[in-house]
Design a protein around this motif. Sequence first.
Motif, PDB file in Angstrom:
ATOM      1  N   THR A 243      52.364 -32.029   8.897  1.00  0.00           N
ATOM      2  CA  THR A 243      52.548 -31.081   9.768  1.00  0.00           C
ATOM      3  C   THR A 243      51.648 -31.462  11.193  1.00  0.00           C
ATOM      4  O   THR A 243      50.273 -31.460  10.873  1.00  0.00           O
ATOM      5  CB  THR A 243      52.108 -29.841   9.498  1.00  0.00           C
ATOM      6  OG1 THR A 243      52.855 -29.551   8.282  1.00  0.00           O
ATOM      7  CG2 THR A 243      52.242 -28.775  10.384  1.00  0.00           C
ATOM      8  N   LYS A 244      52.070 -31.688  12.435  1.00  0.00           N
ATOM      9  CA  LYS A 244      51.260 -31.752  13.521  1.00  0.00           C
ATOM     10  C   LYS A 244      50.629 -30.366  14.053  1.00  0.00           C
ATOM     11  O   LYS A 244      51.125 -29.387  14.009  1.00  0.00           O
ATOM     12  CB  LYS A 244      52.246 -32.062  14.806  1.00  0.00           C
ATOM     13  CG  LYS A 244      51.497 -32.608  15.984  1.00  0.00           C
ATOM     14  CD  LYS A 244      52.530 -33.181  16.716  1.00  0.00           C
ATOM     15  CE  LYS A 244      53.464 -32.238  17.338  1.00  0.00           C
ATOM     16  NZ  LYS A 244      54.385 -32.765  18.669  1.00  0.00           N
ATOM     17  N   THR A 245      49.185 -30.502  14.134  1.00  0.00           N
ATOM     18  CA  THR A 245      48.338 -29.651  14.705  1.00  0.00           C
ATOM     19  C   THR A 245      48.469 -29.509  16.129  1.00  0.00           C
ATOM     20  O   THR A 245      48.452 -28.150  16.805  1.00  0.00           O
ATOM     21  CB  THR A 245      47.021 -29.861  13.958  1.00  0.00           C
ATOM     22  OG1 THR A 245      47.146 -29.751  12.703  1.00  0.00           O
ATOM     23  CG2 THR A 245      45.937 -28.695  14.579  1.00  0.00           C
TER      24      THR A 245
ATOM     25  N   ASN B 215      49.882 -30.196  19.905  1.00  0.00           N
ATOM     26  CA  ASN B 215      51.033 -30.376  20.824  1.00  0.00           C
ATOM     27  C   ASN B 215      50.490 -31.282  22.250  1.00  0.00           C
ATOM     28  O   ASN B 215      50.090 -30.615  23.092  1.00  0.00           O
ATOM     29  CB  ASN B 215      51.636 -28.988  21.085  1.00  0.00           C
ATOM     30  CG  ASN B 215      52.969 -29.186  21.831  1.00  0.00           C
ATOM     31  OD1 ASN B 215      53.239 -30.302  22.138  1.00  0.00           O
ATOM     32  ND2 ASN B 215      53.586 -28.167  21.952  1.00  0.00           N
TER      33      ASN B 215
ATOM     34  N   ALA C 240      52.245 -33.061  23.876  1.00  0.00           N
ATOM     35  CA  ALA C 240      53.309 -33.085  25.158  1.00  0.00           C
ATOM     36  C   ALA C 240      52.915 -31.953  26.053  1.00  0.00           C
ATOM     37  O   ALA C 240      53.337 -31.918  27.218  1.00  0.00           O
ATOM     38  CB  ALA C 240      54.679 -33.036  24.603  1.00  0.00           C
ATOM     39  N   ALA C 241      52.242 -30.763  25.476  1.00  0.00           N
ATOM     40  CA  ALA C 241      52.156 -29.580  26.131  1.00  0.00           C
ATOM     41  C   ALA C 241      51.104 -29.929  27.249  1.00  0.00           C
ATOM     42  O   ALA C 241      50.941 -29.379  28.309  1.00  0.00           O
ATOM     43  CB  ALA C 241      51.928 -28.379  25.257  1.00  0.00           C
ATOM     44  N   LYS C 242      50.394 -30.625  26.778  1.00  0.00           N
ATOM     45  CA  LYS C 242      49.023 -31.164  27.692  1.00  0.00           C
ATOM     46  C   LYS C 242      49.594 -31.609  29.030  1.00  0.00           C
ATOM     47  O   LYS C 242      49.081 -31.679  30.257  1.00  0.00           O
ATOM     48  CB  LYS C 242      48.171 -31.982  27.073  1.00  0.00           C
ATOM     49  CG  LYS C 242      47.236 -31.476  25.709  1.00  0.00           C
ATOM     50  CD  LYS C 242      46.383 -32.648  25.186  1.00  0.00           C
ATOM     51  CE  LYS C 242      45.478 -31.727  24.181  1.00  0.00           C
ATOM     52  NZ  LYS C 242      44.529 -30.937  24.717  1.00  0.00           N
TER      53      LYS C 242
ATOM     54  N   GLU D  82      40.843 -33.914  18.072  1.00  0.00           N
ATOM     55  CA  GLU D  82      42.230 -33.487  17.856  1.00  0.00           C
ATOM     56  C   GLU D  82      42.768 -34.887  17.315  1.00  0.00           C
ATOM     57  O   GLU D  82      43.577 -34.691  16.594  1.00  0.00           O
ATOM     58  CB  GLU D  82      42.863 -33.109  19.343  1.00  0.00           C
ATOM     59  CG  GLU D  82      42.210 -32.074  19.770  1.00  0.00           C
ATOM     60  CD  GLU D  82      42.987 -31.417  21.365  1.00  0.00           C
ATOM     61  OE1 GLU D  82      42.874 -30.474  21.371  1.00  0.00           O
ATOM     62  OE2 GLU D  82      42.931 -32.552  21.961  1.00  0.00           O
TER      63      GLU D  82
ATOM     64  N   GLU E 113      44.848 -35.166  13.640  1.00  0.00           N
ATOM     65  CA  GLU E 113      46.295 -35.509  13.320  1.00  0.00           C
ATOM     66  C   GLU E 113      46.316 -36.832  12.478  1.00  0.00           C
ATOM     67  O   GLU E 113      47.141 -36.981  11.580  1.00  0.00           O
ATOM     68  CB  GLU E 113      46.723 -35.952  14.624  1.00  0.00           C
ATOM     69  CG  GLU E 113      47.061 -34.931  15.637  1.00  0.00           C
ATOM     70  CD  GLU E 113      47.954 -33.737  15.030  1.00  0.00           C
ATOM     71  OE1 GLU E 113      48.766 -34.076  14.327  1.00  0.00           O
ATOM     72  OE2 GLU E 113      47.620 -32.504  15.263  1.00  0.00           O
TER      73      GLU E 113
END
Length: 213
Positions: free
Chosen positions: A5-7, A9, A11-13, A29, A33
């Motif tokens: 499960t990715k904690t 995101n 791409a949102a950065k 971070e 991961e």
Amino acid sequence: MSNYTKTVNFAAKDALTTGDANKVVKGTEIDTEYNNIATAVATKYDSSSTIPITSGGTNASTAANALTNLGALPAANPSYTGTLTGGTGVINIGSGQLGKDANGNLLVGTTSATNNSSTFTVASAKAALILGSSVSADSNALLDLIKFGTTASSSQVYASFAYNSGANGNGTITGAGAAQAQFTANSDIRLKENIVNLPSQLANIMALRPVEI
């Protein structure tokens, strides 16, 4: 086993403006991961390895191989410890059978009940029930018939006797008062034979002379 499960995101950065503190990818971070990936990998089954199954199934890569490695159960003197629940059918024990049908009938030496539901059926040409005891004292009962009813009269039935697969009855064992029992013969028109009508008794009735004093 757990899935990865990715904690974070990441791409949102990319959509954040330059100078936004949250745009920076932090080492913690990345570490989170990697830890998530390590946990998922450690708890997943490796299809290229073997399943560590004991009791004869060691080194089996599939369930089918495990069954093959375990081999067939011994044909003679198998043993089982535990509780069997549900289901119906017959268990073959040597040349005899022991089972239960869908109506709850207990079967011994046969595969089908010969009477109504809730019966104890044994194979034909055998005694339905033999009671024996190693106790030689005359005061020890071979069979106790105990009911929860509190009535001691003849309406308290302890045992009944019948033939023709239960269609015809012979009698019963009933209560006969406190500390007593009695054999009772059935009185049912369905069990009677050679039934004939009596001649008219009207003349005898009319000959009676009732009086009042």
